[in-house]
Design a protein around this motif. Structure first.
Motif, PDB file in Angstrom:
ATOM      1  N   GLU B 178      66.795 -53.423 -76.314  1.00 14.15           N
ATOM      2  CA  GLU B 178      66.896 -53.214 -74.870  1.00 14.15           C
ATOM      3  C   GLU B 178      68.109 -53.930 -74.311  1.00 14.15           C
ATOM      4  OE1 GLU B 178      63.350 -54.491 -72.966  1.00 14.15           O
ATOM      5  OE2 GLU B 178      62.364 -52.558 -73.176  1.00 14.15           O
ATOM      6  N   ALA B 179      68.308 -55.188 -74.742  1.00 18.10           N
ATOM      7  CA  ALA B 179      69.435 -55.958 -74.237  1.00 18.10           C
ATOM      8  C   ALA B 179      70.734 -55.219 -74.513  1.00 18.10           C
ATOM      9  CB  ALA B 179      69.464 -57.334 -74.898  1.00 18.10           C
ATOM     10  N   SER B 180      70.844 -54.675 -75.724  1.00 22.95           N
ATOM     11  CA  SER B 180      72.082 -54.003 -76.099  1.00 22.95           C
ATOM     12  C   SER B 180      72.260 -52.686 -75.343  1.00 22.95           C
ATOM     13  CB  SER B 180      72.100 -53.765 -77.606  1.00 22.95           C
ATOM     14  OG  SER B 180      73.275 -53.112 -77.977  1.00 22.95           O
ATOM     15  N   TYR B 181      71.189 -51.873 -75.308  1.00 24.75           N
ATOM     16  CA  TYR B 181      71.281 -50.612 -74.566  1.00 24.75           C
ATOM     17  C   TYR B 181      71.577 -50.883 -73.096  1.00 24.75           C
ATOM     18  CZ  TYR B 181      69.199 -48.364 -78.637  1.00 24.75           C
ATOM     19  OH  TYR B 181      68.956 -47.909 -79.892  1.00 24.75           O
ATOM     20  N   GLY B 182      70.985 -51.950 -72.561  1.00 26.68           N
ATOM     21  CA  GLY B 182      71.177 -52.281 -71.158  1.00 26.68           C
ATOM     22  C   GLY B 182      72.609 -52.651 -70.821  1.00 26.68           C
ATOM     23  N   MET B 183      73.387 -52.994 -71.853  1.00 26.12           N
ATOM     24  CA  MET B 183      74.802 -53.327 -71.631  1.00 26.12           C
ATOM     25  C   MET B 183      75.685 -52.086 -71.747  1.00 26.12           C
ATOM     26  SD  MET B 183      74.958 -56.813 -71.648  1.00 26.12           S
ATOM     27  CE  MET B 183      76.676 -56.990 -71.993  1.00 26.12           C
ATOM     28  N   GLY B 184      75.074 -50.947 -71.972  1.00 27.63           N
ATOM     29  CA  GLY B 184      75.863 -49.729 -72.122  1.00 27.63           C
ATOM     30  C   GLY B 184      76.273 -49.461 -73.562  1.00 27.63           C
ATOM     31  N   ALA B 185      75.616 -50.143 -74.516  1.00 23.24           N
ATOM     32  CA  ALA B 185      75.959 -49.894 -75.913  1.00 23.24           C
ATOM     33  C   ALA B 185      75.292 -48.611 -76.389  1.00 23.24           C
ATOM     34  CB  ALA B 185      75.502 -51.061 -76.776  1.00 23.24           C
ATOM     35  N   ASP B 186      75.993 -47.861 -77.260  1.00 26.16           N
ATOM     36  CA  ASP B 186      75.387 -46.670 -77.840  1.00 26.16           C
ATOM     37  C   ASP B 186      74.535 -47.103 -79.025  1.00 26.16           C
ATOM     38  OD1 ASP B 186      77.315 -46.189 -80.419  1.00 26.16           O
ATOM     39  OD2 ASP B 186      78.348 -47.075 -78.711  1.00 26.16           O
ATOM     40  N   THR B 190      74.633 -50.634 -81.342  1.00 26.40           N
ATOM     41  CA  THR B 190      73.455 -51.499 -81.318  1.00 26.40           C
ATOM     42  C   THR B 190      72.953 -51.771 -82.733  1.00 26.40           C
ATOM     43  OG1 THR B 190      72.872 -50.566 -79.195  1.00 26.40           O
ATOM     44  CG2 THR B 190      71.132 -51.721 -80.373  1.00 26.40           C
TER      45      THR B 190
END
Lengths: 256, 294
Positions: B178-186, B190
């Protein structure tokens, strides 16, 4: 009829959301203003978390979620492909209920976002790190231990690190889903103090369980109940002279 | 006021404590017996290998004279085979696990595949040998080369690596994703930057255990027709080869004719056991070192 008013960040129009057959959000209409702190309050299960997670489409990671209606972000519907979800989430940062730093160094946590956007220049990354950590009021506490693991920090520090991490990609909006619910009162106070500074540069949407917190820090407050937006107004009005009886019952502690 | 009451029978409590103690004793005896059998085996093998296991044994070729015989060929054969097995199982195994855990939707087909991979891990190894014989040795004409053996062995341990990697990926807490996706990472960013580093110790542990299985396995290679008596040291992937467990098998079989072969087999077993012991220890160390991240 495109809404080109640059002071409106989000324009939510007729938003419905279902988890399977269970409708969690019912016909939400709401405009979120720029450089304001918008608080979302309501009892457990009222859909406030669901709503804020819809604003950056994180809710789609849950199985069986369906939506209808539209959410315009500066005029673009976030559910169409005009705005890629990765781009939306870059422009709209998120801080979660439980601090969730990566099991890496403090420095690596902050530069995660800039690095995935291709920034390699060490000096620039260091500058971003300092600015972000200062922005999250954490710099003085960690400047000598940037290479230590983020999990060596206290819970409150971890949460401020997560705020710094989301600031590092220069978002326009920061969504916060009950960011202080896992923290002690002192750590909570520090984050509340930080909020006042945040709204100079960011638009903040914060979900909170704590009505005093909403009253203290927010400019506008939305009251959710059973998936419906009951009342949305200037915070002083919601807590002073609410229009709806249910809002009054909730803020005076008669339920929830 | 509570209405229902019953009398507590003190004798019953005593009986239960007694039963508990007897059960504990029984289990203790069982574990002692198992350990004793193991120790007797180790002792006999160790005793037989004394005087035979030395540097000369490790560095010499096969010989018709037991005193001069060594296992250099088998060691090099085992190493060569692992050179094939390690990259193939790691790349294919981890890629499969990533696809199944991170990319595949949880549909019926995916569930069918997942169940069957778990099932494959328990298929008898000789079946894999027959598959290798049909496909690699005959259809692809690889004969009983190192490549054919390595590929067959890869098939055998691949399910183990896949299952271990799947478990390791599953154990990565969802709040990190979630943290990674929340930063706009694909998704791939991630996986590469957040999920794999956290899952790596688990994947490595599983991979090492799979490798030790491959080193000790005999049956699939017997099915492939790996020569038991090979005087020449292999020096390319297409050469014929033999491995440590096959060498043990050969010497044990022929110990009826030449008594000294018993000692050679024992010495080889010690070499193999020590290798496996070291590999498993490494796996345990990696697991203990990294499991306290959260």
């Amino acid at each position: 009829m495109k809404d080109n008013n640059m002071d409106i960040v989000y324009d939510v129009k007729g938003l419905n959301l279902w988890y399977g057959d269970n409708q969690a959000l019912k016909d939400i209409n709401m405009k979120i203003e720029k450089n304001k702190i918008t608080a979302i309050i309501g009892p457990s299960g009222c859909g406030k978390s669901t709503f804020v997670k819809t604003l950056n489409r994180m809710i789609e990671n849950v199985d069986g979620v369906r939506t209808s209606g539209e959410i315009l972000y500066y005029g673009d519907d976030i559910f169409t492909n005009k705005l890629k979800v990765e781009e939306l989430r870059t422009r709209v940062g998120m801080v979660f209920q439980k601090p969730n730093p990566f099991p890496k160094s403090i420095y690596e946590n902050v530069v995660y976002g800039p690095k995935i956007h291709g920034i390699k220049d060490k000096k620039l990354l260091m500058k971003i790190t300092e600015e972000s950590l200062r922005g999250a009021a954490l710099w003085d506490e960690v400047k000598d231990r940037l290479n230590e693991n983020a999990y060596s920090l206290s819970g409150g520090q971890q949460q401020r690190l997560c705020i710094a991490r989301s600031m590092a990609v220069n978002p326009e909006v920061i969504l916060m889903d009950e960011p202080t619910s896992a923290l002690d009162p002192v750590a909570t106070m520090k984050i509340e103090e930080l909020m006042e500074d945040l709204k100079k540069d960011y638009t903040v949407v914060i979900v909170t369980h704590n009505m005093q917190q909403a009253a203290r820090i927010s400019d506008k407050t939305a009251f959710f109940l059973n998936g419906e937006l009951i009342e949305f107004d200037v915070t002083s009005k919601i807590f002073g002279t609410p229009k709806d009886q249910r809002t009054e019952d909730y803020i005076t502690g008669r339920f929830g | 006021m509570k209405e229902t009451r019953f009398n507590i029978d003190e004798n019953r409590i005593k009986r239960r404590i007694m039963l508990n103690n007897r059960v504990r004793d029984l289990f203790s005896v069982v574990i002692v017996l198992v350990m004793a059998i193991l120790l007797v085996l180790l002792y006999r093998i160790g005793k037989d290998s004394i005087g035979w296991l030395d540097l000369q044994f490790l560095t010499s070729n096969l010989s018709i004279f037991p005193e001069k015989a060594g296992i250099k060929g088998a060691i090099i054969g085992s190493l060569y085979m692992m050179l094939v097995v390690i990259p193939i199982t790691l790349i294919l195994g981890v890629a499969t696990a990533i696809y199944l855990e991170e990319y595949a939707n949880d549909g019926k087909v995916q569930r069918f595949i997942k169940i069957n991979i778990s099932n494959l891990a328990s298929v008898p190894s000789v079946i894999f040998g027959l598959l290798g014989l049909t496909f690699f040795s005959r259809m692809l004409n690889l004969g009983s080369s190192i490549l054919a053996g390595g590929l067959t062995m890869s098939l055998l341990v691949l399910p183990i690596v896949v299952v271990a990697a799947q478990e390791a990926l599953k154990a990565v807490p969802s709040f990190l994703r979630e943290a990674s996706y929340g930063m706009g990472a694909d998704k791939w960013t991630t996986i590469w930057r957040v999920i794999l580093p956290v899952a790596l110790p688990g994947i490595l542990t599983g991979a090492i255990l799979a490798m030790s299985r491959a080193i000790g396995e005999t049956a699939p290679l017997v099915a492939l027709g790996i020569p038991t008596l090979l005087m020449r040291i292999p020096n390319s992937l297409m050469d014929n080869f033999t491995v440590l467990p096959i060498q043990i098998y050969y010497w044990t079989l022929d110990s009826v004719l030449t008594r000294e072969y018993t000692f050679l087999a024992a010495a080889t077993i010690v070499v193999l056991l020590v290798t496996l012991f070291i590999l498993n220890s490494i796996a345990i160390v990696i697991r203990n070192k990294f499991q306290k991240t959260f």
